[in-house]
Design a protein around this motif. Structure first.
Motif, PDB file in Angstrom:
ATOM      1  N   UNK A  37      -4.927 -31.572 -65.160  1.00 25.01           N
ATOM      2  CA  UNK A  37      -6.249 -31.291 -65.702  1.00 25.01           C
ATOM      3  C   UNK A  37      -7.236 -32.424 -65.499  1.00 25.01           C
ATOM      4  N   UNK A  38      -6.812 -33.510 -64.830  1.00 32.58           N
ATOM      5  CA  UNK A  38      -7.731 -34.624 -64.574  1.00 32.58           C
ATOM      6  C   UNK A  38      -8.882 -34.160 -63.691  1.00 32.58           C
ATOM      7  N   UNK A  40     -12.353 -35.262 -61.089  1.00 32.71           N
ATOM      8  CA  UNK A  40     -12.783 -36.245 -60.102  1.00 32.71           C
ATOM      9  C   UNK A  40     -13.454 -37.425 -60.809  1.00 32.71           C
ATOM     10  N   UNK A  41     -14.224 -37.152 -61.847  1.00 31.53           N
ATOM     11  CA  UNK A  41     -14.867 -38.223 -62.615  1.00 31.53           C
ATOM     12  C   UNK A  41     -13.809 -39.132 -63.256  1.00 31.53           C
ATOM     13  N   UNK A  42     -12.721 -38.546 -63.745  1.00 28.73           N
ATOM     14  CA  UNK A  42     -11.637 -39.340 -64.328  1.00 28.73           C
ATOM     15  C   UNK A  42     -10.969 -40.227 -63.292  1.00 28.73           C
ATOM     16  N   UNK A  43     -10.807 -39.695 -62.077  1.00 27.22           N
ATOM     17  CA  UNK A  43     -10.244 -40.495 -60.988  1.00 27.22           C
ATOM     18  C   UNK A  43     -11.180 -41.650 -60.647  1.00 27.22           C
ATOM     19  N   UNK A  44     -12.469 -41.376 -60.573  1.00 32.23           N
ATOM     20  CA  UNK A  44     -13.450 -42.440 -60.294  1.00 32.23           C
ATOM     21  C   UNK A  44     -13.381 -43.525 -61.360  1.00 32.23           C
ATOM     22  N   UNK A  45     -13.295 -43.125 -62.623  1.00 31.08           N
ATOM     23  CA  UNK A  45     -13.216 -44.100 -63.720  1.00 31.08           C
ATOM     24  C   UNK A  45     -11.956 -44.952 -63.608  1.00 31.08           C
ATOM     25  N   UNK A  46     -10.846 -44.310 -63.270  1.00 32.90           N
ATOM     26  CA  UNK A  46      -9.590 -45.059 -63.129  1.00 32.90           C
ATOM     27  C   UNK A  46      -9.687 -46.070 -61.989  1.00 32.90           C
ATOM     28  N   UNK A  47     -10.246 -45.664 -60.868  1.00 31.12           N
ATOM     29  CA  UNK A  47     -10.391 -46.580 -59.739  1.00 31.12           C
ATOM     30  C   UNK A  47     -11.342 -47.725 -60.085  1.00 31.12           C
ATOM     31  N   UNK A  48     -12.432 -47.408 -60.776  1.00 30.44           N
ATOM     32  CA  UNK A  48     -13.384 -48.449 -61.174  1.00 30.44           C
ATOM     33  C   UNK A  48     -12.754 -49.414 -62.166  1.00 30.44           C
ATOM     34  N   UNK A  49     -11.821 -48.933 -62.988  1.00 24.97           N
ATOM     35  CA  UNK A  49     -11.111 -49.817 -63.905  1.00 24.97           C
ATOM     36  C   UNK A  49     -10.184 -50.769 -63.165  1.00 24.97           C
ATOM     37  N   UNK A  50      -9.678 -50.329 -62.031  1.00 22.53           N
ATOM     38  CA  UNK A  50      -8.802 -51.148 -61.200  1.00 22.53           C
ATOM     39  C   UNK A  50      -9.596 -52.207 -60.451  1.00 22.53           C
ATOM     40  N   UNK A  51     -10.766 -51.821 -59.967  1.00 23.01           N
ATOM     41  CA  UNK A  51     -11.622 -52.728 -59.197  1.00 23.01           C
ATOM     42  C   UNK A  51     -13.056 -52.565 -59.697  1.00 23.01           C
ATOM     43  N   UNK A  52     -13.480 -53.386 -60.662  1.00 23.17           N
ATOM     44  CA  UNK A  52     -14.807 -53.237 -61.270  1.00 23.17           C
ATOM     45  C   UNK A  52     -15.968 -53.210 -60.276  1.00 23.17           C
ATOM     46  N   UNK A  53     -15.812 -53.792 -59.099  1.00 16.87           N
ATOM     47  CA  UNK A  53     -16.912 -53.747 -58.115  1.00 16.87           C
ATOM     48  C   UNK A  53     -17.188 -52.320 -57.658  1.00 16.87           C
ATOM     49  N   UNK A  54     -16.232 -51.419 -57.847  1.00 18.36           N
ATOM     50  CA  UNK A  54     -16.458 -50.021 -57.466  1.00 18.36           C
ATOM     51  C   UNK A  54     -17.499 -49.346 -58.342  1.00 18.36           C
ATOM     52  N   UNK A  55     -17.736 -49.865 -59.531  1.00 13.71           N
ATOM     53  CA  UNK A  55     -18.732 -49.263 -60.420  1.00 13.71           C
ATOM     54  C   UNK A  55     -20.119 -49.288 -59.791  1.00 13.71           C
ATOM     55  N   UNK A  56     -20.369 -50.281 -58.933  1.00  8.56           N
ATOM     56  CA  UNK A  56     -21.677 -50.372 -58.277  1.00  8.56           C
ATOM     57  C   UNK A  56     -21.793 -49.450 -57.076  1.00  8.56           C
ATOM     58  N   UNK A  57     -20.660 -49.003 -56.559  1.00  3.33           N
ATOM     59  CA  UNK A  57     -20.668 -48.118 -55.402  1.00  3.33           C
ATOM     60  C   UNK A  57     -20.760 -46.675 -55.852  1.00  3.33           C
ATOM     61  N   UNK A  58     -21.262 -45.845 -54.992  1.00  2.00           N
ATOM     62  CA  UNK A  58     -21.309 -44.418 -55.302  1.00  2.00           C
ATOM     63  C   UNK A  58     -20.071 -43.774 -54.692  1.00  2.00           C
ATOM     64  N   UNK A  59     -18.895 -44.110 -55.269  1.00  2.00           N
ATOM     65  CA  UNK A  59     -17.654 -43.568 -54.719  1.00  2.00           C
ATOM     66  C   UNK A  59     -17.576 -42.081 -54.996  1.00  2.00           C
ATOM     67  N   UNK A  60     -16.925 -41.393 -54.095  1.00  2.00           N
ATOM     68  CA  UNK A  60     -16.759 -39.959 -54.252  1.00  2.00           C
ATOM     69  C   UNK A  60     -17.896 -39.146 -53.663  1.00  2.00           C
ATOM     70  N   UNK A  61     -18.858 -39.791 -53.004  1.00  2.00           N
ATOM     71  CA  UNK A  61     -19.955 -39.029 -52.397  1.00  2.00           C
ATOM     72  C   UNK A  61     -19.441 -38.140 -51.283  1.00  2.00           C
TER      73      UNK A  61
END
Length: 71
Positions: A37-38, A40-61
């Motif tokens: 039930x996860x 895509x937004x949850x996956x993005x949050x998990x990845x951003x938690x692993x590498x905080x620099x991802x928060x600035x990127x528009x991952x998942x575009x």
């Protein structure tokens, strides 16, 4: 290595990383176990938690699921 939870409660996801995401995560492929039930937004949050620099990127575009493009 991440321990996999009981079968049936999770889904295994393979994430292919390119460009800045690959640099931030230090790999080009990740295999993750996510709760059923996860989103895509949850996956993005998990990845951003692993590498905080991802928060600035528009991952998942450009996101694909089983070769189908997702918006």
């Amino acid at each position: 290595m991440e321990r996999m939870p009981e079968s049936g409660t999770t889904v295994r996801v393979t994430v292919r990383c390119f460009a800045a995401a690959r640099e931030a995560l230090g790999t080009d492929v990740l295999t993750l176990a996510l709760p059923m039930g996860s989103t895509l937004a949850g996956l993005r949050d998990r990845l951003a938690g692993t590498a905080p620099t991802l928060q600035r990127l528009q991952i998942g575009r450009s996101t694909r699921l089983n070769s189908s493009h997702l918006v």
